[in-house]
Write a protein that holds these residues in place. Sequence first.
Motif, short mmCIF file in Angstrom:
data_model
loop_
_atom_site.label_atom_id
_atom_site.label_comp_id
_atom_site.label_asym_id
_atom_site.label_seq_id
_atom_site.Cartn_x
_atom_site.Cartn_y
_atom_site.Cartn_z
N UNK A 133 -25.91 -25.53 34.11
CA UNK A 133 -26.64 -24.46 33.40
C UNK A 133 -26.80 -23.11 34.16
N UNK A 134 -27.52 -22.26 33.79
CA UNK A 134 -27.77 -21.19 34.47
C UNK A 134 -28.97 -20.65 35.09
N UNK A 135 -29.61 -21.92 35.60
CA UNK A 135 -30.66 -21.54 36.60
C UNK A 135 -30.40 -21.21 37.90
N UNK A 136 -31.29 -20.73 38.67
CA UNK A 136 -30.96 -20.08 40.04
C UNK A 136 -30.17 -20.84 40.95
N UNK A 137 -30.32 -22.21 40.77
CA UNK A 137 -29.78 -23.23 41.53
C UNK A 137 -28.47 -23.74 40.91
N UNK A 138 -28.09 -23.39 39.89
CA UNK A 138 -26.82 -23.79 39.27
C UNK A 138 -25.72 -23.04 39.67
N UNK A 139 -25.10 -23.55 40.80
CA UNK A 139 -24.01 -22.86 41.32
C UNK A 139 -22.64 -23.15 40.80
N UNK A 140 -22.54 -24.13 39.94
CA UNK A 140 -21.26 -24.64 39.35
C UNK A 140 -20.50 -23.59 38.79
N UNK A 141 -21.17 -23.00 37.81
CA UNK A 141 -20.42 -22.04 37.02
C UNK A 141 -19.52 -20.74 37.78
N UNK A 142 -20.26 -20.57 38.87
CA UNK A 142 -19.92 -19.34 39.81
C UNK A 142 -18.74 -20.10 40.59
N UNK A 143 -18.78 -21.36 41.14
CA UNK A 143 -17.64 -22.03 41.88
C UNK A 143 -16.62 -22.00 40.90
N UNK A 144 -16.79 -22.28 39.81
CA UNK A 144 -15.75 -22.50 38.82
C UNK A 144 -14.92 -21.09 38.33
#
Length: 405
Positions: free
Chosen positions: A257-268
């Motif tokens: 999701x887009x929480x501050x710890x949600x780094x997955x989408x940035x990496x993707x």
Amino acid sequence: MLNVKTPDEVYRLVAQTPFVSTPVQMVPLAQAGGRVLAKPILAGEYVPGFHRSTVDGYAVAASDTFGALETIPAILEVAMEIQMGKSALGPLRPGCCAAIPTGGALPQGADAAVMMEHTEDYQDGTVGIYKPVAPGENVIFKGDDICPGKEVLAAGCTLGAKEIGALAAMGILQVPVRQRPRVAILSTGDELVPVEQLPGDGQVRDVNGAMLAALCQSLGAEPLTCGIVADEAGCLETALEQALVQGDMVLISGGSSVGSRDATFRAMEAQGPLLCHGIAMKPGKPTIMGSGGGKPILGLPGHPAAAFFVAELFLPSLLARLTGQHLRRYMFPAKLAETVSANHGRAQYMGVRITGTQEEGFMAHPIHGKSGLISLLADSEGYFCIPRDCEGMAAGETVYVIQYS
Ligand code: AMP
Ligand code: MG
């Protein structure tokens, strides 16, 4: 801003996005079960290779039986007895017949077979035929099943028992199949510990890694378990890059999701444009789909039950894009055992336990519980979907239950 799609829109995106197919490999027939056929199989032989009787009785020229009645049987001379696995010794003369077992080869001159039950053996070398047969009756002709040049199996079919049977009938020993897609599986979350470790306070075992590996296996893919990655954009980016080198596609669970710890989408995003960020479904809204170098990347929610549903729904289609597989869905109707409500504006997927029988009808009992509780789902046989524009379904309504992969 999330780029939210409906499940149908996601299926369309999956179907339209160019992905890299896995290579073709030849495997021996005995190892081809469960694999995806890479090329159409054209028959090189006739099956059966000779005209065969489908009954125990007498091979005849049908015209010799025309007009036969119980009261006025046609009387034919038994000129030969056909042995299984052997061809007839000679042609059938007019007025003659040949005793023949089921599967026996018709002699030349015969074009039908009469069932034993419709004959009487007079014990003097002749038989009475009580019922006429039409040409072609009770026989299968050479090539009735398969003729040379006929496409017996289409590319993309999954080789199950009946397809393997068809290949065996044609004597095909080496089968062109798609290489099993290798699926690199990453779990992300600072709270995760490997399954073999006792979790400390605030820690949880990595459920998704093992669960997704098992799903890959049941879908005919090869899981590559890449372990746990910290919830940090830099670490995830490096891990994702490596996973893309090793695998034909990547599954990442957690941090979607887009929480501050949600780094997955940035990496993707660093690997390529995202196809969607968010799917209007429950469970499973925070799902991300993207690609890197033509390889799909599916970012799943961390909740195991949500990760399970999203993977169950979309992983088969993604894998099918890599192998050219034609997917089949198995579903059956069942009556809902209790009323369920849904007004989320999202397609809602519910696991169900099934009771009843085909005769009395199946009942679907919805599994309740928060989306994180995977143990509840383990007690279900399949799931159904409440469409997004529907406020719920009443007890007694028919739902279509889809079996899990
Ligand atoms: P997230 O999607 O990262 O916000 O995680 C949602 C919930 O799922 C949190 O309670 C996580 O602890 C949990 N979770 C995330 N990844 C996993 C995993 N691999 N196994 C079990 N639980 C997980
Ligand atoms: Mg997390």
